[in-house]
Design an enzyme around this catalytic site. Structure first.
Site, PDB file in Angstrom:
ATOM      1  CD  GLU A   1      -3.098  -0.832   1.961  1.00  0.00           C
ATOM      2  OE1 GLU A   1      -3.485  -0.169   3.319  1.00  0.00           O
ATOM      3  OE2 GLU A   1      -4.066  -1.840   1.838  1.00  0.00           O
TER       4      GLU A   1
ATOM      5  CD  GLU B   1      -3.985  -6.000   3.443  1.00  0.00           C
ATOM      6  OE1 GLU B   1      -4.554  -5.389   3.624  1.00  0.00           O
ATOM      7  OE2 GLU B   1      -2.580  -5.690   2.697  1.00  0.00           O
TER       8      GLU B   1
HETATM    9  O1  AHR Z   1      -4.970  -6.099   6.854  1.00  0.00           O
HETATM   10  C1  AHR Z   1      -4.512  -4.797   7.884  1.00  0.00           C
HETATM   11  C2  AHR Z   1      -4.164  -3.702   6.957  1.00  0.00           C
HETATM   12  O2  AHR Z   1      -4.962  -3.517   5.480  1.00  0.00           O
HETATM   13  C3  AHR Z   1      -3.175  -4.045   6.048  1.00  0.00           C
HETATM   14  O3  AHR Z   1      -2.042  -4.004   7.433  1.00  0.00           O
HETATM   15  C4  AHR Z   1      -2.631  -3.182   5.237  1.00  0.00           C
HETATM   16  O4  AHR Z   1      -1.909  -3.482   3.976  1.00  0.00           O
HETATM   17  C5  AHR Z   1      -4.416  -2.443   4.890  1.00  0.00           C
HETATM   18  O5  AHR Z   1      -4.847  -1.141   4.622  1.00  0.00           O
END
Ligand code: AHR
Length: 504
Positions: free
Chosen positions: A174, A293
Site C-alpha cells: 500500500e 487483501e
Molecule cells: O489488513 C489490515 C491492514 O489493511 C494492512 O496492514 C494494510 O495493508 C491494510 O490497510
C-alpha cells in the site's frame, strides 16, 4: 410465488482454470495474529515450537494454499534481519504502523516452518517503506539461494540447510497510502519497485513479483497510480495488487450485499489499466491481478482507538463477524471466481484473530467465525475450471447500486474428479429464489449435497461458546432431466455439489 432465476452451465464455456492461490490468506505481525494466534507457547495445544495445533487444524480445514506475510502496513518498517538467528539476541522494536512493540520471537524461518506444517506456500512481502533494494535482494538471497554466499550461508548457520524456495513476492505494501511508513508518489514507488524487482530477479529469476496497486478503489490516486506504476514496472513484474474492505456502516443490508458489484467494477477497471499499459508497450504478456487483501472490516474500528500504545500483541482489528458478513464474503468469493482468467492470487485478510475467520482464546479454545464457512467451501470445492454461467435473475436497486441481481453465482468444474459445484447467494430479503440450472452436457451427474448457510438473525455472531451460524446440508436441490432445481432460502449462501454417478 417466490422469485425465479435461471442459469445455464456448459462444460465448454470456460472462464479459466482456477489458480489455487486465489484461496490465499494473510498473516501480519499485527494484534494477536502471530503472538497468541499461531504461536502461544504454554498453551495446552502448543507443539514443541509453541505453535497451536488446534489453530493449525483449522487452517488445514480451510486448505489455505498461500499466506501473505509479514504485512501489511507492518512490513514498511520491518527489518527482516531482526527476526532471524538466535531468538534471545533478537531486538524488541517499536512498530510504527500499529503503535505496538514487536518482540521478533517469530521471524522468517519460524513462519516458513509453520507454513509447511499447514501445507501452505508463503507470499513474502519486502519492505519498500523504510528500506529498499539492498534489504530486498539480501532477503531473496537468504531465503532462496542454496548456499555459498553470505546470506545463504547465514540461513544455513541458523539451522535451515534447504532454501525456502519462495516463489511469490510482494514489492512493498500500500505505498499509495499516506498512512504507510515511507509513503511514495506513484513515480517514486514505480522507480523503486522496478529497480528492486530487477535485483531480486537477478538473484532468483524464477520468482514472481506483485507490484502495489491502490489500497482501495476510493483512493484519490486510483487508476493513475496503477498506470504509472505499471508503466515503470511492466517488464519486470507479473502482478498488480488490489485491496478492498467493506462494512455495513449504514445498517442497510440491501446496499451492503451489493458491494461485491463494486468489487467487480474495481477488478474490471484494473484489468483495463493493465491492458492499456500492455498496449502502450506493445507488450506480449498480460499483467495479472493479485487481490491480496479483501474482506469485511469495520466492527472493530471504534474499540481499536482505545489500545494502549506500544503494548505487545494487543487485541487489535478483532472484528466479530455476523451472518450478513458471511453472505457478503460469499458474494466476494463468487466475484473472484468470475475473474479467474485474470485474478491468479487473492488473500482473505487476514487468517487468525485479526479480521479473521479463525479466533483464539488465550489458553482456551480456537473457534470459527461466520465467514469461515463460505471461505472453506470455496477453497475446498472450488478447485478446477471456473465456468461462465449464463444467468437471468430478477434485480433490485439499492442506495448506491442499480440492477443488482438477487442471484449471485459461479460454478466450478473439476474435470479430473468429475465434479461440478455451484456457489450461489440469494440476496433477497424476504423470499426464496427458485433456481433452475440447465447443466445440459453434464450427462450422468447427480446432486451429492446442497449445503446452506442461513439464519433468521442477520446480526448473529459465533463465539468460543458456540457456533449458531454454521452450515447444514438440508438444501433441497434435485436433478431431473438435465435440470438442477433448488429453492435458495432468502438471504442464504448455497453450495450445490454434483458429481458423475458411479456406474455400478
Ligand atoms: O489488513 C489490515 C491492514 O489493511 C494492512 O496492514 C494494510 O495493508 C491494510 O490497510
Amino acid at each position: 410465488m417466490g422469485q425465479k432465476a435461471k442459469m445455464v452451465l456448459e462444460k465448454d464455456f470456460k472462464i479459466s482454470e482456477i489458480d489455487k492461490r486465489i484461496y490465499g490468506s494473510f498473516l501480519e505481525h499485527l494484534g494477536r495474529a502471530v503472538y497468541g494466534g499461531i504461536y502461544e507457547p504454554g498453551h495446552p495445544q502448543a507443539d514443541e515450537n509453541g505453535f497451536r495445533q488446534d489453530v493449525m487444524e483449522m487452517v488445514k480445514e480451510l486448505q489455505v494454499p498461500i499466506i501473505r506475510y509479514p504485512g501489511g502496513n507492518f512490513v514498511s518498517g520491518y527489518n527482516w534481519e531482526d527476526g532471524v538467528g538466535p531468538v534471545e539476541k533478537r531486538p524488541r522494536r517499536l512498530d510504527l504502523a500499529w503503535r505496538t512493540t514487536e518482540t521478533n520471537e517469530i521471524g522468517t524461518n519460524e513462519l516458513m516452518s509453520w507454513a509447511k506444517l499447514v501445507n501452505a506456500e508463503v507470499n513474502m512481502a519486502v519492505n519498500l517503506g523504510t528500506r529498499g533494494i539492498d534489504a530486498a535482494r539480501n532477503l531473496v538471497e537468504y531465503c532462496n539461494h542454496p548456499g555459498g554466499s553470505y546470506y545463504s550461508d547465514l540461513r544455513i548457520s541458523h539451522g535451515y540447510k534447504e532454501p525456502h524456495k519462495i516463489k511469490t513476492w510482494c514489492l512493498g505494501n500500500e505505498m499509495d497510502g499516506p498512512w504507510q511508513i515511507g509513503h511514495k508518489t506513484a513515480d517514486e514507488y514505480g522507480r523503486l519497485a522496478l529497480e528492486t524487482a530487477k535485483a531480486m530477479k537477478w538473484i532468483d529469476p524464477t520468482i514472481e513479483l506483485v507490484a502495489c496497486g491502490s489500497s482501495g478503489r476510493g483512493m484519490p490516486t486510483f487508476a493513475d497510480w496503477e498506470a504509472t506504476v505499471l508503466d515503470h514496472t511492466y517488464d519486470h513484474v507479473e502482478f498488480i495488487s488490489l485491496h478492498q474492505y467493506y462494512g455495513n456502516r449504514d445498517n442497510d443490508i440491501s446496499n451492503y450485499l451489493a458491494m461485491s458489484v463494486e468489487m467487480d467494477d474495481f477488478i474490471r477497471s484494473v484489468i483495463s489499466i493493465a491492458d492499456y499499459i500492455k498496449a502502450k508497450k506493445r507488450g506480449k504478456k498480460n499483467i495479472n491481478l493479485s487481490f491480496d487483501e479483501w474482506n469485511v472490516w469495520y466492527h472493530s474500528n471504534e474499540s481499536d482507538k482505545k489500545i494502549e500504545p506500544w503494548s505487545i500483541a494487543p487485541s487489535q482489528l478483532e472484528d466479530h463477524y455476523n451472518f450478513e458478513d458471511a453472505l457478503l464474503v460469499g458474494c466476494m468469493l463468487i466475484t473472484l471466481l468470475k475473474h479467474a482468467d485474470r485474478i491468479k492470487i487473492a488473500c482473505l485478510a487476514q487468517l487468525i484473530n485479526v479480521i479473521a475467520p479463525i479466533m483464539t482464546e488465550e489458553n482456551g479454545p480456537a473457534w470459527k467465525q461466520t465467514i469461515f464457512y463460505p471461505y472453506m467451501h470455496a477453497s475446498v470445492y472450488g478447485r478446477g475450471v471456473s465456468l461462465k454461467p449464463i444467468i437471468s435473475s430478477p434485480k433490485y436497486d439499492s442506495k448506491d447500486f442499480t440492477d443488482v441481481p438477487y442471484l449471485e453465482s459461479a460454478a466450478v468444474y473439476n474435470e479430473e474428479n468429475e465434479q461440478l459445484t455451484i456457489f450461489a447467494v440469494n440476496r433477497h430479503l424476504q423470499e426464496g429464489l427458485e433456481l433452475e440450472c440447465d447443466i445440459r452436457n453434464f450427462d450422468g451427474y447427480e446432486v451429492v449435497e446442497h449445503i446452506v448457510l442461513e439464519n433468521d438473525d442477520l446480526k448473529q455472531t459465533n463465539s468460543a461458546k458456540g457456533t449458531p451460524v454454521a452450515p447444514h446440508s438440508n438444501g433441497n436441490a434435485v436433478m431431473e432431466n438435465g435440470l438442477v432445481s433448488a429453492v435458495l432460502p432468502k438471504l442464504s449462501w448455497n453450495v450445490i455439489r454434483l458429481a458423475k454417478r458411479k456406474s455400478s
